[in-house]
Design a protein around this motif. Sequence first.
Motif, short mmCIF file in Angstrom:
data_model
loop_
_atom_site.label_atom_id
_atom_site.label_comp_id
_atom_site.label_asym_id
_atom_site.label_seq_id
_atom_site.Cartn_x
_atom_site.Cartn_y
_atom_site.Cartn_z
N MET A 1 0.78 -1.43 0.25
CA MET A 1 -0.15 -0.25 -0.16
C MET A 1 0.90 1.03 0.02
O MET A 1 2.03 1.21 0.38
N PHE A 2 -0.12 2.37 -0.08
CA PHE A 2 0.99 3.90 -0.45
C PHE A 2 1.98 3.93 0.91
O PHE A 2 0.42 3.21 2.14
N PRO A 3 2.48 4.50 1.78
CA PRO A 3 3.70 4.88 0.78
C PRO A 3 4.77 3.80 -0.27
O PRO A 3 5.26 4.30 -0.68
N ALA A 4 4.24 2.74 0.18
CA ALA A 4 5.72 2.00 -0.31
C ALA A 4 4.86 0.70 -1.02
O ALA A 4 4.90 -0.34 -1.05
N HIS A 5 4.07 0.78 -2.00
CA HIS A 5 3.23 0.37 -2.80
C HIS A 5 4.03 0.25 -4.35
O HIS A 5 3.49 -0.46 -5.03
N TYR A 6 5.77 0.95 -4.16
CA TYR A 6 6.14 1.04 -5.75
C TYR A 6 6.29 -0.65 -6.47
O TYR A 6 6.70 -0.60 -7.01
#
Length: 333
Positions: A108-113
């Motif tokens: 999930m955001f903020p580590a979704h990338y």
Amino acid sequence: MVYKFILSLSPMMRLSLLIMFISTMMAISSTNWLMIWVGLEINMLSFIPFMTKSSKQKNIEAVCKYLVIQACASCIMLYFGYVALSMFTQIPLNEMALVFAFTMKLGMFPAHYWFPSVLQSCDWAGGMMLATWQKVAPAMILISSVWSDHDYLSLILLLSITLGGLLGLNQTDAKAILAYSSVSHMGWFLMPHMCGMSYISYYYFLMYMLITLPIFFLFQVYTYDNPNTSSNIMLMPDNMKLSLVLMLLSLGGLPPLSGFIPKLMVIYSMMTYWPMLTVLVTMISCISLYFYLKLAMNIIMVNKSLLFNIYMDKYLLLSMTTTFLLTPFILAL
């Protein structure tokens, strides 16, 4: 179809499935942060055989990315979990750090990338496990053991749903669409928990898994000879294509399919507490529904006579039952 899927797995991957199941149960049932960390680490390592089927540079990069992200999240969780226990008080910074650690694991955001790139490098079997079962332990622990400030959590959920919808618009690959769909669904999944209705979050996650698993099953069975592309979808039988279209639209939450009911329950539960956020999230969800409709139309328009050459078989009957007839059954419950 499940039997074909199991036969397509190697003995090492079948053993990994067993270890993955045991470690997930171990993490969920643990009562202290150390055992939760052990269970999550075993669960992480048992997923590696699903990612190491190829020695291509893209796969090696994805394995490294997955290990680094999961290890960082585990370190944050273990440290701040014990800090919270040692101080015997709920400090916002500790709780925010724990939420951040579990959102990293959930993609999930903020580590979704990291999530879309790792899922695209897996085959369909690995992508299915990453999008469903690998999320079970972090999601259940986050709901049952972590409390967070509502403003902080609402920002994470809103941005996860927004980015999952916007970034999925420009995608044409089925894996990328399912990856960004997972990012968006995780935001929907945590919304009832923010209002103290965790049972709706459990139900939403269960429905997400029940709808997502058959989609990956179909891709795995019909694209096994070339697992890094989805072009073989067009070689599916017409009944399987229609089943796939129904399941994709159900995953997008199109009424009156079964995937719409969990979102309706989330909207109903959120309206009392966060009406403006609920309206905003509902409008953003239409963006996600657009790329599901686009993918479904691409599958249908390849064979314009698809809807006129359908014959009823057990697979089509099952898909129609789960996407249409399951809706009134859920309402009755």
